[in-house]
Design a protein around this motif. Structure first.
Motif, PDB file in Angstrom:
ATOM      1  N   THR A  12       0.836  -1.222  -0.126  1.00  0.00           N
ATOM      2  CA  THR A  12      -0.059  -0.125  -0.041  1.00  0.00           C
ATOM      3  C   THR A  12       0.888   1.274   0.084  1.00  0.00           C
ATOM      4  O   THR A  12       2.050   1.128   0.511  1.00  0.00           O
ATOM      5  CB  THR A  12      -0.965  -0.055   1.206  1.00  0.00           C
ATOM      6  N   GLN A  13       0.417   2.365  -0.484  1.00  0.00           N
ATOM      7  CA  GLN A  13       0.988   3.518  -0.193  1.00  0.00           C
ATOM      8  C   GLN A  13       0.861   4.202   1.141  1.00  0.00           C
ATOM      9  O   GLN A  13       1.457   5.404   1.420  1.00  0.00           O
ATOM     10  CB  GLN A  13       0.774   4.524  -1.374  1.00  0.00           C
ATOM     11  N   ALA A  14      -0.236   3.583   1.708  1.00  0.00           N
ATOM     12  CA  ALA A  14      -0.550   4.304   3.191  1.00  0.00           C
ATOM     13  C   ALA A  14       0.838   4.099   4.050  1.00  0.00           C
ATOM     14  O   ALA A  14       1.060   3.064   4.190  1.00  0.00           O
ATOM     15  CB  ALA A  14      -1.818   3.904   3.636  1.00  0.00           C
ATOM     16  N   THR A  15       0.817   4.908   5.055  1.00  0.00           N
ATOM     17  CA  THR A  15       1.927   4.802   6.097  1.00  0.00           C
ATOM     18  C   THR A  15       1.178   4.803   7.531  1.00  0.00           C
ATOM     19  O   THR A  15       1.659   4.368   8.342  1.00  0.00           O
ATOM     20  CB  THR A  15       2.901   5.720   6.148  1.00  0.00           C
ATOM     21  N   VAL A  16      -0.151   5.523   7.269  1.00  0.00           N
ATOM     22  CA  VAL A  16      -0.770   5.753   8.581  1.00  0.00           C
ATOM     23  C   VAL A  16      -1.362   4.501   8.904  1.00  0.00           C
ATOM     24  O   VAL A  16      -1.188   3.861  10.117  1.00  0.00           O
ATOM     25  CB  VAL A  16      -1.736   6.947   8.675  1.00  0.00           C
ATOM     26  N   TYR A  17      -2.504   3.910   8.233  1.00  0.00           N
ATOM     27  CA  TYR A  17      -3.332   2.851   8.407  1.00  0.00           C
ATOM     28  C   TYR A  17      -2.882   1.950   7.032  1.00  0.00           C
ATOM     29  O   TYR A  17      -3.250   2.063   6.104  1.00  0.00           O
ATOM     30  CB  TYR A  17      -4.874   2.989   8.296  1.00  0.00           C
ATOM     31  N   THR A  18      -1.988   0.778   7.399  1.00  0.00           N
ATOM     32  CA  THR A  18      -1.641   0.027   6.394  1.00  0.00           C
ATOM     33  C   THR A  18      -2.608  -0.805   5.471  1.00  0.00           C
ATOM     34  O   THR A  18      -2.305  -1.717   4.779  1.00  0.00           O
ATOM     35  CB  THR A  18      -0.143  -0.775   6.727  1.00  0.00           C
ATOM     36  N   ASP A  19      -3.819  -0.958   5.931  1.00  0.00           N
ATOM     37  CA  ASP A  19      -4.865  -1.461   5.288  1.00  0.00           C
ATOM     38  C   ASP A  19      -5.666  -0.727   4.239  1.00  0.00           C
ATOM     39  O   ASP A  19      -6.652  -0.911   3.658  1.00  0.00           O
ATOM     40  CB  ASP A  19      -5.790  -2.377   5.970  1.00  0.00           C
ATOM     41  N   MET A  20      -5.034   0.630   4.429  1.00  0.00           N
ATOM     42  CA  MET A  20      -6.024   1.826   3.511  1.00  0.00           C
ATOM     43  C   MET A  20      -5.091   1.911   2.112  1.00  0.00           C
ATOM     44  O   MET A  20      -4.038   1.770   1.971  1.00  0.00           O
ATOM     45  CB  MET A  20      -5.907   3.078   4.254  1.00  0.00           C
ATOM     46  N   TRP A  21      -5.887   2.482   1.293  1.00  0.00           N
ATOM     47  CA  TRP A  21      -5.349   2.849  -0.186  1.00  0.00           C
ATOM     48  C   TRP A  21      -4.421   3.974  -0.120  1.00  0.00           C
ATOM     49  O   TRP A  21      -3.436   3.886  -0.694  1.00  0.00           O
ATOM     50  CB  TRP A  21      -6.496   3.047  -1.037  1.00  0.00           C
ATOM     51  N   ALA A  22      -4.620   4.895   0.845  1.00  0.00           N
ATOM     52  CA  ALA A  22      -3.809   6.264   1.041  1.00  0.00           C
ATOM     53  C   ALA A  22      -3.987   6.626   2.088  1.00  0.00           C
ATOM     54  O   ALA A  22      -5.174   6.406   2.916  1.00  0.00           O
ATOM     55  CB  ALA A  22      -4.289   7.214  -0.298  1.00  0.00           C
ATOM     56  N   ASP A  23      -2.974   7.396   2.593  1.00  0.00           N
ATOM     57  CA  ASP A  23      -3.047   8.096   3.931  1.00  0.00           C
ATOM     58  C   ASP A  23      -4.151   8.969   3.891  1.00  0.00           C
ATOM     59  O   ASP A  23      -4.582   9.585   2.986  1.00  0.00           O
ATOM     60  CB  ASP A  23      -1.866   8.698   4.323  1.00  0.00           C
ATOM     61  N   PRO A  24      -5.009   9.226   4.978  1.00  0.00           N
ATOM     62  CA  PRO A  24      -6.230  10.028   5.219  1.00  0.00           C
ATOM     63  C   PRO A  24      -5.930  11.452   4.477  1.00  0.00           C
ATOM     64  O   PRO A  24      -6.670  12.057   3.860  1.00  0.00           O
ATOM     65  CB  PRO A  24      -6.348  10.165   6.723  1.00  0.00           C
ATOM     66  N   ASP A  25      -4.683  12.062   4.900  1.00  0.00           N
ATOM     67  CA  ASP A  25      -4.464  13.485   4.321  1.00  0.00           C
ATOM     68  C   ASP A  25      -4.187  13.388   2.740  1.00  0.00           C
ATOM     69  O   ASP A  25      -4.485  14.348   2.163  1.00  0.00           O
ATOM     70  CB  ASP A  25      -3.159  14.220   4.977  1.00  0.00           C
ATOM     71  N   ALA A  26      -3.900  12.236   2.236  1.00  0.00           N
ATOM     72  CA  ALA A  26      -3.501  12.401   0.802  1.00  0.00           C
ATOM     73  C   ALA A  26      -4.894  11.673   0.029  1.00  0.00           C
ATOM     74  O   ALA A  26      -4.850  11.589  -1.106  1.00  0.00           O
ATOM     75  CB  ALA A  26      -2.480  11.300   0.438  1.00  0.00           C
ATOM     76  N   ASP A  27      -5.685  11.193   0.624  1.00  0.00           N
ATOM     77  CA  ASP A  27      -6.944  10.542   0.048  1.00  0.00           C
ATOM     78  C   ASP A  27      -7.945  11.559  -0.453  1.00  0.00           C
ATOM     79  O   ASP A  27      -8.835  12.330   0.457  1.00  0.00           O
ATOM     80  CB  ASP A  27      -7.575   9.392   1.116  1.00  0.00           C
ATOM     81  N   PRO A  28      -8.236  11.613  -1.929  1.00  0.00           N
ATOM     82  CA  PRO A  28      -9.227  12.709  -2.134  1.00  0.00           C
ATOM     83  C   PRO A  28     -10.692  12.568  -1.944  1.00  0.00           C
ATOM     84  O   PRO A  28     -11.498  13.492  -1.963  1.00  0.00           O
ATOM     85  CB  PRO A  28      -8.898  12.792  -3.681  1.00  0.00           C
ATOM     86  N   ARG A  29     -10.962  11.381  -1.286  1.00  0.00           N
ATOM     87  CA  ARG A  29     -12.223  11.013  -0.938  1.00  0.00           C
ATOM     88  C   ARG A  29     -12.630  11.557   0.439  1.00  0.00           C
ATOM     89  O   ARG A  29     -13.784  11.538   0.754  1.00  0.00           O
ATOM     90  CB  ARG A  29     -12.641   9.686  -1.040  1.00  0.00           C
ATOM     91  N   ASN A  30     -11.698  12.003   1.176  1.00  0.00           N
ATOM     92  CA  ASN A  30     -11.760  12.603   2.583  1.00  0.00           C
ATOM     93  C   ASN A  30     -12.278  13.859   2.396  1.00  0.00           C
ATOM     94  O   ASN A  30     -11.541  14.830   1.779  1.00  0.00           O
ATOM     95  CB  ASN A  30     -10.591  12.478   3.234  1.00  0.00           C
ATOM     96  N   ASN A  31     -13.443  14.123   2.953  1.00  0.00           N
ATOM     97  CA  ASN A  31     -14.257  15.455   2.737  1.00  0.00           C
ATOM     98  C   ASN A  31     -14.620  15.756   4.241  1.00  0.00           C
ATOM     99  O   ASN A  31     -15.507  15.016   4.697  1.00  0.00           O
ATOM    100  CB  ASN A  31     -15.213  15.292   1.986  1.00  0.00           C
ATOM    101  N   GLU A  32     -14.333  17.017   4.877  1.00  0.00           N
ATOM    102  CA  GLU A  32     -14.480  16.911   6.226  1.00  0.00           C
ATOM    103  C   GLU A  32     -16.045  17.619   6.305  1.00  0.00           C
ATOM    104  O   GLU A  32     -16.876  17.633   7.350  1.00  0.00           O
ATOM    105  CB  GLU A  32     -13.752  18.071   6.917  1.00  0.00           C
ATOM    106  N   ASP A  33     -16.574  18.108   5.196  1.00  0.00           N
ATOM    107  CA  ASP A  33     -17.990  18.418   5.161  1.00  0.00           C
ATOM    108  C   ASP A  33     -19.073  17.628   4.813  1.00  0.00           C
ATOM    109  O   ASP A  33     -18.901  16.923   3.962  1.00  0.00           O
ATOM    110  CB  ASP A  33     -18.206  19.608   4.116  1.00  0.00           C
ATOM    111  N   SER A  34     -19.800  17.305   5.672  1.00  0.00           N
ATOM    112  CA  SER A  34     -20.882  16.464   5.761  1.00  0.00           C
ATOM    113  C   SER A  34     -21.978  17.022   4.863  1.00  0.00           C
ATOM    114  O   SER A  34     -22.515  18.130   5.231  1.00  0.00           O
ATOM    115  CB  SER A  34     -21.380  15.731   6.987  1.00  0.00           C
ATOM    116  N   PRO A  35     -22.361  16.465   3.757  1.00  0.00           N
ATOM    117  CA  PRO A  35     -23.450  17.042   3.044  1.00  0.00           C
ATOM    118  C   PRO A  35     -24.827  17.021   3.818  1.00  0.00           C
ATOM    119  O   PRO A  35     -25.183  16.100   4.657  1.00  0.00           O
ATOM    120  CB  PRO A  35     -23.766  15.846   1.925  1.00  0.00           C
ATOM    121  N   ASP A  36     -25.581  17.975   3.601  1.00  0.00           N
ATOM    122  CA  ASP A  36     -26.872  18.325   4.084  1.00  0.00           C
ATOM    123  C   ASP A  36     -28.052  17.570   3.170  1.00  0.00           C
ATOM    124  O   ASP A  36     -28.012  18.087   2.146  1.00  0.00           O
ATOM    125  CB  ASP A  36     -27.200  19.811   4.212  1.00  0.00           C
TER     126      ASP A  36
END
Length: 188
Positions: A12-36
């Protein structure tokens, strides 16, 4: 066909959680805004699954994208791209009362059978998927009331939206396993 000894090492390229695709800060799917709202939530989940599918295909050449899973399955990452383009087109058939749109790739399972390891086929699959997604999104944008029943079968727009999320989610699970078989990369 790969023998067990030919299987790639898991990585994996992830270093924080090695079962993840990418580290949370590098994952474009991580969005802190929850949709309304319900519609925005469904659209957000769909967008993330669409992005996940593309991420699972990134960095692979045509041969890797077209590599089949295990016999007798015809499933491949390229086949999934083509299949989802076909499914997006079919969902528009659910919205209307007229004649159904013609199949993109032909008879049943042609989307998978025709997933040849050629750059032109790969390029066409990405273009087809993008075009069909945009067309379905545009058609559904005309129906903001999720309870509205549409098409000759009277399907609720909500059901169609949930089914879209389900279809991508299921196939992203397939993509996880296919990618791991191709080059050993793991992650959500």
């Amino acid at each position: 066909m790969q023998r067990m000894s030919d299987q790639p090492e898991r990585w994996t390229q992830a270093t924080v959680y090695t079962d993840m695709w990418a580290d949370p800060d590098a994952d474009p799917r991580n969005n802190e805004d929850s949709p309304d709202g319900e519609l925005a939530t469904l659209q957000d989940f769909l967008a993330n699954y669409r992005m996940t599918l593309r991420m699972k295909c990134e960095g692979l050449d045509p041969e890797q994208l077209a590599r089949r899973s295990v016999p007798p399955s015809t499933m491949s990452l390229l086949g999934l791209l083509r299949h989802l383009a076909e499914v997006e087109r079919d969902w528009r058939n659910w919205l209307g009362d007229g004649e159904p749109l013609p199949k993109l790739y032909g008879a049943k399972d042609a989307d998978f059978h025709g997933a040849a390891a050629e750059q032109a086929v790969v390029d066409a699959a990405y273009a087809d998927l993008e075009r069909e997604q945009a067309a379905t999104d545009a058609a559904l944008a005309e129906h903001e009331d999720l309870g509205r029943r549409v098409g000759k079968d009277g399907i609720a727009v909500r059901e169609l939206m949930v089914h879209r999320v389900e279809e991508y989610a299921r196939h992203c699970g397939h993509a996880d396993l296919l990618r791991e078989c191709v080059d050993g990369r793991v992650g959500q």
